[in-house]
Write an enzyme that holds these catalytic residues in place. Structure first.
Site, short mmCIF file in Angstrom:
data_model
loop_
_atom_site.label_atom_id
_atom_site.label_comp_id
_atom_site.label_asym_id
_atom_site.label_seq_id
_atom_site.Cartn_x
_atom_site.Cartn_y
_atom_site.Cartn_z
N SER A 106 0.88 -1.27 -0.41
CA SER A 106 0.09 -0.06 -0.33
C SER A 106 1.02 1.31 -0.22
O SER A 106 2.09 1.44 0.29
CB SER A 106 -1.15 0.24 1.34
OG SER A 106 -1.45 1.04 0.96
N TYR A 118 -2.21 -1.22 10.52
CA TYR A 118 -2.45 -0.63 8.25
C TYR A 118 -1.39 -0.70 8.05
O TYR A 118 -0.27 -1.61 7.37
CB TYR A 118 -3.56 -0.81 7.62
CG TYR A 118 -4.15 -0.52 6.56
CD1 TYR A 118 -3.84 -2.03 6.47
CD2 TYR A 118 -3.16 0.21 5.82
CE1 TYR A 118 -4.39 -2.48 4.23
CE2 TYR A 118 -3.71 -0.13 4.10
CZ TYR A 118 -3.98 -1.22 4.06
OH TYR A 118 -4.17 -1.52 2.36
#
Ligand code: NAD
Length: 248
Positions: free
Chosen positions: A143, A157
């Site tokens: 990401s 995350y």
């Protein structure tokens, strides 16, 4: 046929888009799903109706025993694995840094990081030229949060994706000499249910000024890059993680 590809978390979003694209490119595709097997089956059926080869297999890839049986099913039903896309992940609920508890951390890291270790190891046992395999390619979906820190409230995350990027660099040194190429892809904001979970359009509006192209990605735009990286066309891309962020 281009070979056999396994895509984790392929019931929706980027994973489902990658499955469709890989099938179009001639791969026999295994779509993994944790709970939404019916959705993964729908995509697999669509591929089969279009003349391709696809199966949908249920497995929680954060569990090593389920990963082992997932890969055994691929061996049995599709044959020798050529490529793996480690795509499955969760973003988790919004949590202040001071309120992130051990359960949440464990859930995010087992899903986003343990799964990458387990699936990469299972793929290596099959692909490694040291074990009589014919080599292969592994793509880890990371990401932009790993590089930019992500959104306040989702530190676990972002940290889990940083771990995925470090894993790619380490594993590349190990797996390159075994005929296995491994690399990563960092998507930017992409219109999927995961993005909806962290605010959807409002989140896009909040971050859009940092995106040079001025829009969020469609899942297919990320999936095209992922399937390319998994293919022999990307034969010299190894040990690195590539941004697909629309310029951030
Ligand atoms: P999504 O939530 O739509 O899809 C994720 C898939 O993973 C789902 O099908 C889910 O069921 C599956 N999954 C979750 N836990 C699993 C488990 N334990 N075992 C097997 N499958 C499991 O999300 P997406 O946006 O398509 O995300 C795909 C990848 O892209 C993820 O790695 C995500 O972190 C990454 N990513 C997404 C964005 C974005 O804006 N959408 C941005 C950066 C990175």
């Amino acid at each position: 046929m281009s070979g056999v590809i396994l895509i984790t978390g392929a019931s929706r979003g980027i994973g489902a888009a990658a499955a469709r694209i890989a099938a179009r490119e001639g791969y026999a595709v295994c779509l993994n799903a944790a709970r939404s097997l019916a959705d993964a089956r729908k995509v697999a059926d669509e591929i089969v109706r279009g003349g391709g080869k696809a199966i949908a297999v249920q497995a929680d890839v954060s569990r090593r025993d389920e990963v082992d049986s997932l890969f055994a099913t691929v061996d049995r039903e599709l044959g020798t694995l050529d490529a793996l896309i480690n795509n499955a992940a969760i973003v988790g609920p919004e949590r202040k840094l001071t309120e992130v508890d051990a359960d949440l951390l464990r859930r995010i890291f087992t899903t986003n990081v343990d799964s990458v270790f387990f699936c990469t190891a299972a793929a290596t046992r099959r692909m490694s030229t040291r074990h009589g395999g014919k080599g292969g390619a592994i793509v880890n979906i990371s990401s932009a949060a790993a590089r930019m820190g992500g959104v306040v409230g989702w530190a676990a995350y972002a940290a889990s994706k940083g771990a995925v990027d470090a894993f790619v660099m380490n594993a590349a040194k190990d797996l390159g000499p075994q005929g296995i190429r491994i690399c990563g892809l960092r998507p930017g904001m992409t219109r999927t249910e995961m993005l909806a979970e962290i605010g959807g359009d409002a989140r896009i509006q909040a971050g859009i000024s940092t995106v040079s192209l001025g829009r969020a990605a469609e899942p297919e735009e990320i999936a095209e890059a992922a399937v390319f990286l998994a293919s022999p066309k990307a034969s010299y891309i190894h040990g690195t993680t590539i941004d697909v962020t629309g310029g951030r």
